[in-house]
Write an enzyme that holds these catalytic residues in place. Structure first.
Site, PDB file in Angstrom:
ATOM      1  N   HIS A 140      86.982  83.526  75.320  1.00 48.28           N
ATOM      2  CA  HIS A 140      88.236  82.383  75.769  1.00 48.28           C
ATOM      3  C   HIS A 140      87.243  83.007  77.048  1.00 48.28           C
ATOM      4  CE1 HIS A 140      89.422  83.305  71.482  1.00 48.28           C
ATOM      5  NE2 HIS A 140      89.726  84.535  71.705  1.00 48.28           N
ATOM      6  N   GLY A 170      90.965  84.535  78.886  1.00 48.17           N
ATOM      7  CA  GLY A 170      90.969  85.251  78.563  1.00 48.17           C
ATOM      8  C   GLY A 170      91.972  86.641  77.769  1.00 48.17           C
ATOM      9  N   ARG A 221      96.503  74.783  89.251  1.00 51.80           N
ATOM     10  CA  ARG A 221      95.453  75.591  90.709  1.00 51.80           C
ATOM     11  C   ARG A 221      93.994  74.257  90.679  1.00 51.80           C
ATOM     12  NH1 ARG A 221      91.910  77.743  87.178  1.00 51.80           N
ATOM     13  NH2 ARG A 221      92.861  79.333  86.036  1.00 51.80           N
TER      14      ARG A 221
END
Length: 653
Positions: free
Chosen positions: A237, A167, A294
């Site tokens: 977000h 975000g 990741r």
């Protein structure tokens, strides 16, 4: 590939603990790294060895590549696991690890480099035939170009930091008039957070679902996906609730999204754990969002429905072993759900919180898993992300998983810092969430003015218990339970309890055998103390028995209210302040942090609501505005200053 013997975890907190649990269970030795702020943190205590890498600020510690490499050299580590965040998607870090002869537990440098750029990855995905959202991903980054491209795309649109995530550096823009200011803020957050201020623009999809596919590839050319996760419940977000499988997923849609994710992975010869994120609209059409190279924060829900240990898979693949399963062998069983526990105060616009953890008692129940890196007495500092841990539950059905997770949220005791615990419980109980009918706009649409986002007003029962515990303190009897106390029956004791600007008057009458009567403004309650220790009280209130955790510290009590915590002050003997103000000309820091911008100077006129200072804390920028109209009398900070909570920054008269 050489065998791995000792793994350095280049991270902190819950993910460092999570990685160590699997690594140690598999027989590997582990090395922790720590900043000055984390010298006594659980991830440090858990490791076989630990190395200090610098002061608290991330640039000098967890982002300090030379210090981490030196720690690996001094400890004799032969592999590095980056976790998530920090250097996990830093191609240069992966490159220097390889150059130093260390096995990097992750994908290739090339894959990290490409997918770490939202701009370049989107170009690559378009070339690979992966569905993408309309937007601008060009190299020209001047305002004039971005303004022109925004007009072509149309509003509303999203600004995104090309190197960003979580975000940060992301802004929703509704009109052309907003764009210049939002570009400036997004660039600043991107540069401060990722060292790269490159941006992309994308058409904003209205109320989509956020669905991601878990990929795994080995060094032998095999690539599979392990189902999907729905991460649609977000705030600004940032993901708040994640679950697997997605409530609206069909077999056909899962296969289509899985094949698109495999296209993305094959385009970069992907190795290791990775996640391809998509936006899914109401018609069932999906679009590439980004690829994370990741392990994801939300990986536990995939582990619970597949029965797999994804960290173990990462380590096996890093050693050159083939994938343990083929695509046909992947099975999804039941449903899993996860919430993220944050140190933030929803009643103060989700302001990140710092302070000392007075109590931490994770819920213990069948079907729940809690990943954390916390201990009682630990300080939550302003230097790192405010996520404290994750609560995860698995059930045979979605409803069973939801019910178990709700109980875990309600029963987990966290005292000393405010958290989003009450919000999490309300989200899990919302009718539309229960039905699986939600999108990325769920929180904004249903919780913009929810009671759980306002300051908690104590109930009569909570005031009664707090009064009883303050009475305990006043007797200075801590070794014996309340049930052994005596007092003159019928003699009332008066208390005034306070929270911020509010006060409540209560009256307590102590009887025999641990029986008390407490009167509040609107109720008189009969209390029977069953047991009391310095950590919890078991009390029967009007015939109903309950246990409440608490901590007393001088004139303050932290009381667990299931869920969440309530901090009350004993103001019985305090001088009453008769002066109250509606607004103040003194601007104070709302938390510990760093000053990243001062937009005014002494002597200049200011108006109420005007942006004066920008404070950076817990990886986010916080705008601080004037409370009154006036003239700036004094500025007491400058850019770069580290400030404490409640420190005076400037004064307006």
């Amino acid at each position: 590939m050489p065998a791995i013997h000792k793994i350095l975890i280049a991270n902190r907190g819950e993910i460092a603990c999570r990685i160590q649990r699997t690594a140690q269970a598999l027989g590997y030795r582990t090395v922790a790294v720590f900043s000055d702020a984390d010298a006594d943190a659980p991830h440090v205590q858990m490791a076989d060895q630990a190395v200090r890498i610098g002061p608290a600020p991330v640039q000098q510690s967890y982002l300090n590549i030379p210090a981490i490499l030196d720690a690996a050299h001094r400890s004799g580590a032969d592999a590095v696991h980056p976790g998530y965040g920090f250097l996990s998607e830093n191609a240069e870090f992966a490159r220097v690890c390889e150059q130093a002869g260390l096995t990097f537990v992750g994908p290739s440098v090339e894959a990290i480099e490409l997918m770490g750029s939202k701009r370049l990855s989107k170009i690559a995905m378009l070339d690979a035939g992966v569905p993408c959202i309309a937007g601008y991903q060009g190299s020209a980054q001047d305002d004039a170009t971005l303004l022109r491209e925004a007009e072509r795309i149309g509003y509303p649109l999203m600004i995104k930091a090309s190197a960003g995530g979580g975000g940060r550096g992301m802004r929703l823009v509704h009109s052309a008039s907003e764009l210049p200011a939002q570009l400036r803020t997004a660039r600043s957050e991107a540069l401060n957070g990722f060292g790269n201020d490159e941006l992309i623009l994308e058409q904003a999809l209205i109320e989509p679902r956020h669905v991601e596919i878990q990929l795994f590839g080995d060094q032998h050319g095999h690539l599979i996906y392990l189902g999907e996760r729905d991460c649609s419940v977000q705030r600004r977000h940032q993901k708040v609730i994640e679950e697997a499988p997605c409530p609206v997923m069909t077999t056909e849609l899962r296969q289509a999204m899985g094949e698109a994710a495999l296209k993305a992975g094959r385009a970069v010869n992907y190795v290791g754990a990775g996640t391809v994120e998509f936006l899914l609209d109401a018609r069932g059409v999906f679009y590439f969002l980004e690829m994370n190279t990741r392990l994801q924060v939300e990986h536990p829900v995939t582990e619970l429905i597949t029965g797999l240990d994804l960290v173990a898979w990462q380590l096996q693949i890093a050693e050159g072993q083939p994938l343990p399963l083929t695509q046909d062998q992947v099975q999804l069983n039941g449903h899993a759900m996860e919430v993220r526990l944050y140190a933030e105060d929803p009643a103060q616009d989700f302001l990140p919180q710092t302070g000392r953890i007075q109590a931490w008692e994770p819920a213990k129940q069948h079907g729940a898993r809690i990943d954390h890196g916390l201990r009682e007495g630990q300080s939550i500092s302003p230097f790192y992300d405010p996520m404290l841990g994750k609560l995860i539950a698995h059930g045979a059905t979605r409803e069973e998983a939801r019910r178990k997770l709700l109980r875990a949220v309600q029963d987990t005791v966290l005292l000393g810092v405010h958290s989003n615990q009450r919000l999490l419980a309300q989200l899990l109980q919302h009718p539309q969430f229960i039905e699986g009918k939600f999108s990325t706009a769920f929180i904004a649409g249903h919780f913009s003015d929810h009671p759980c986002l306002r300051p908690h007003s104590p109930s009569a029962e909570e005031l009664a218990v707090a009064t009883l515990l303050f009475y305990q303190r006043s007797t200075q009897v801590h070794r014996a339970p309340l049930s052994g106390w005596r007092n003159n029956a019928g003699v009332p004791l008066h208390y005034r309890l306070g929270l911020d600007e509010q006060n409540w008057n209560t009256q307590l009458i102590a009887g025999a055998q641990g029986r008390f009567q407490v009167q509040t403004a609107d109720r008189t309650l009969e209390l029977n103390v069953i047991d009391c220790t310095p950590r919890a009280i078991t009390v029967e209130i009007d015939g109903v028995r309950q246990r409440r955790a608490y901590r007393l510290e001088a004139e303050h009590i932290w009381l667990f209210t299931q869920p969440g915590n309530l901090r009350l002050e004993d103001r019985t003997h305090a001088v009453i302040d008769s002066q109250t103000t509606v607004s103040s000309g003194t601007l104070k820091a709302p938390m510990d942090g760093a000053i990243v911008d001062v937009l005014v100077s002494e002597g200049s006129p200011v108006s109420k609501g005007q942006l004066l200072v920008v404070l950076e804390a817990m990886k986010m920028e916080h705008p601080l505005k004037a409370g009154i109209d006036g003239v700036l009398k004094r500025v007491q900070v400058k850019v770069g200053d580290q400030v404490k909570n409640r420190q005076v920054l400037l004064q307006v008269e």
